[in-house]
Scaffold this motif. Structure first.
Motif, short mmCIF file in Angstrom:
data_model
loop_
_atom_site.label_atom_id
_atom_site.label_comp_id
_atom_site.label_asym_id
_atom_site.label_seq_id
_atom_site.Cartn_x
_atom_site.Cartn_y
_atom_site.Cartn_z
N LYS A 1 0.83 -1.21 0.00
CA LYS A 1 0.00 0.00 0.00
C LYS A 1 0.87 1.26 0.00
CE LYS A 1 -4.02 -1.80 2.44
NZ LYS A 1 -4.71 -1.82 3.72
N ARG A 2 1.89 1.27 0.85
CA ARG A 2 2.79 2.44 0.88
C ARG A 2 3.49 2.61 -0.46
NH1 ARG A 2 7.13 2.55 5.15
NH2 ARG A 2 7.36 0.44 4.48
N LEU A 3 3.92 1.50 -1.05
CA LEU A 3 4.57 1.55 -2.35
C LEU A 3 3.62 2.13 -3.40
CD1 LEU A 3 7.03 0.84 -4.14
CD2 LEU A 3 5.96 -1.39 -4.51
N ARG A 4 2.40 1.64 -3.40
CA ARG A 4 1.40 2.11 -4.37
C ARG A 4 1.16 3.61 -4.22
NH1 ARG A 4 -2.68 -1.78 -3.61
NH2 ARG A 4 -1.44 -3.08 -4.99
N ARG A 5 1.09 4.07 -2.97
CA ARG A 5 0.88 5.51 -2.71
C ARG A 5 2.07 6.32 -3.22
NH1 ARG A 5 -0.84 5.17 2.42
NH2 ARG A 5 1.16 5.57 3.36
N GLU A 6 3.28 5.83 -2.99
CA GLU A 6 4.49 6.55 -3.42
C GLU A 6 4.62 6.57 -4.95
OE1 GLU A 6 6.55 8.33 -1.68
OE2 GLU A 6 5.85 7.79 0.32
N LEU A 7 4.13 5.52 -5.60
CA LEU A 7 4.25 5.43 -7.05
C LEU A 7 3.13 6.16 -7.78
CD1 LEU A 7 5.19 1.65 -7.44
CD2 LEU A 7 6.73 3.61 -7.58
N ALA A 8 2.23 6.78 -7.06
CA ALA A 8 1.02 7.37 -7.65
C ALA A 8 1.33 8.38 -8.76
CB ALA A 8 0.17 8.02 -6.57
N GLY A 9 2.45 9.06 -8.71
CA GLY A 9 2.75 10.06 -9.73
C GLY A 9 3.27 9.49 -11.03
N LEU A 10 3.59 8.20 -11.07
CA LEU A 10 4.11 7.59 -12.29
C LEU A 10 2.99 7.25 -13.27
CD1 LEU A 10 6.72 5.08 -10.81
CD2 LEU A 10 7.21 7.15 -12.07
N PRO A 11 3.34 7.14 -14.56
CA PRO A 11 2.33 6.68 -15.53
C PRO A 11 1.80 5.30 -15.13
CG PRO A 11 4.27 7.54 -16.65
CD PRO A 11 4.60 7.49 -15.19
N ARG A 12 0.55 5.05 -15.42
CA ARG A 12 -0.13 3.82 -14.96
C ARG A 12 0.62 2.56 -15.35
NH1 ARG A 12 -6.21 3.57 -16.49
NH2 ARG A 12 -6.13 5.33 -15.07
N ARG B 1 3.75 2.12 -13.34
CA ARG B 1 3.37 1.81 -11.96
C ARG B 1 3.05 0.32 -11.81
NH1 ARG B 1 -0.52 5.98 -11.44
NH2 ARG B 1 -2.14 4.48 -11.84
N ARG B 2 2.27 -0.20 -12.74
CA ARG B 2 1.89 -1.63 -12.69
C ARG B 2 3.13 -2.52 -12.81
NH1 ARG B 2 -3.21 -1.46 -16.75
NH2 ARG B 2 -4.72 -0.56 -15.33
N GLU B 3 4.01 -2.18 -13.74
CA GLU B 3 5.24 -2.96 -13.92
C GLU B 3 6.05 -3.02 -12.64
OE1 GLU B 3 7.57 -1.32 -17.10
OE2 GLU B 3 5.95 -1.53 -18.56
N LEU B 4 6.23 -1.87 -12.04
CA LEU B 4 7.04 -1.79 -10.83
C LEU B 4 6.38 -2.50 -9.65
CD1 LEU B 4 9.77 -0.72 -10.15
CD2 LEU B 4 8.75 1.42 -9.48
N GLU B 5 5.09 -2.33 -9.49
CA GLU B 5 4.37 -3.03 -8.41
C GLU B 5 4.49 -4.54 -8.59
OE1 GLU B 5 0.29 -1.80 -7.76
OE2 GLU B 5 0.87 0.30 -7.96
N GLN B 6 4.34 -5.01 -9.82
CA GLN B 6 4.45 -6.45 -10.09
C GLN B 6 5.86 -6.94 -9.81
OE1 GLN B 6 3.18 -7.57 -14.01
NE2 GLN B 6 3.59 -9.74 -13.68
N GLU B 7 6.85 -6.17 -10.24
CA GLU B 7 8.25 -6.54 -10.02
C GLU B 7 8.56 -6.66 -8.52
OE1 GLU B 7 12.49 -4.28 -10.64
OE2 GLU B 7 10.97 -4.01 -12.22
N ILE B 8 8.13 -5.68 -7.76
CA ILE B 8 8.40 -5.68 -6.31
C ILE B 8 7.62 -6.81 -5.63
CG2 ILE B 8 8.15 -4.38 -4.16
CD1 ILE B 8 10.39 -3.35 -5.99
N SER B 9 6.37 -7.04 -6.04
CA SER B 9 5.57 -8.13 -5.48
C SER B 9 6.23 -9.48 -5.73
CB SER B 9 4.16 -8.13 -6.05
OG SER B 9 3.48 -6.96 -5.63
N GLU B 10 6.80 -9.65 -6.93
CA GLU B 10 7.50 -10.90 -7.25
C GLU B 10 8.74 -11.05 -6.37
OE1 GLU B 10 8.24 -10.75 -11.47
OE2 GLU B 10 6.10 -11.06 -11.94
N HIS B 11 9.49 -9.96 -6.15
CA HIS B 11 10.66 -10.01 -5.27
C HIS B 11 10.26 -10.43 -3.86
CE1 HIS B 11 13.90 -8.71 -7.81
NE2 HIS B 11 13.31 -7.56 -8.11
#
Length: 198
Positions: A14-25, A28-38
């Motif tokens: 949730k914190r990551l999603r909030r911090e990434l809010a300014g990035l293009p959608r 944002r999805r790519e990075l959230e998926q990458e971090i979730s996989e890690h």
């Protein structure tokens, strides 16, 4: 799975999603998926799914704010500081109705909703928690009923005050005065960076 571990991971995401809010959608999805996989890969290698192990794993992955800052730099997105819309909303929501009766607060709400600095949930809180900001408690305090809570009409008398109604009126005024200020502080803390193309 350990519910405490799942809660820690959920809060981190949730914190990551909030911090990434300014990035293009898409980014944002790519990075959230990458971090979730890690995180998922890291959890498999843990000897125990306890709080200490999960915290160590998340610390190793990095702070969400730092990950978001690095992503903004990598994708050429620059975080803007809050602009006039955000400052205007934070000023006009609590006192706009007092400065420019009623209309000032509506302008503050409009600035709140056109800004990208807050989530929809935050915007609803800013709009619906004591609409009018400080106008309502100030109006009640200045133009409200007398201390006993009743108005005298020629030929009628107010019942004697029990003492309790005055305390309730004062408590209500205090709550109505404090809540808009607390809401403004909440919005100031929840404000996130607004993205601007570099």
């Amino acid at each position: 799975m350990n519910s405490t571990a799942d809660q820690l991971v959920g809060d981190y995401v949730k914190r990551l999603r909030r911090e990434l809010a300014g990035l293009p959608r898409e980014r944002r999805r790519e990075l959230e998926q990458e971090i979730s996989e890690h995180i998922a890969e890291g959890r498999v290698t843990l000897s125990a799914q306890n709080e200490a192990e999960i915290r160590t794993l998340l610390d190793h992955i990095g702070e969400p704010a730092e990950i978001a800052a690095e992503a903004r730099e990598r994708f050429g997105v620059q975080a803007k500081k809050s602009g006039w819309k955000e400052v205007g909303a934070l000023v006009l929501l609590p006192i706009g109705g007092v400065i420019l009766p009623v209309l000032g607060w509506f302008i503050g709400v409009a600035l709140l909703w056109i800004s990208d600095a807050w989530s929809t949930r935050d915007k609803l809180i800013g709009t619906l928690v004591v609409p009018g900001g400080l106008l309502l408690p100030l109006s009640l305090g200045v133009f409200g009923t007398g201390a006993s809570g009743c108005s005298t009409v020629v030929g009628t008398e107010c019942p004697p005050d029990s003492g309790g109604s005055v305390a309730w009126q004062i408590a209500l005024l205090v709550v109505l005065f404090v809540v808009p200020l607390v809401t403004t502080v909440y919005l100031a803390q929840r404000r996130r960076p607004v993205a601007a193309a570099a």
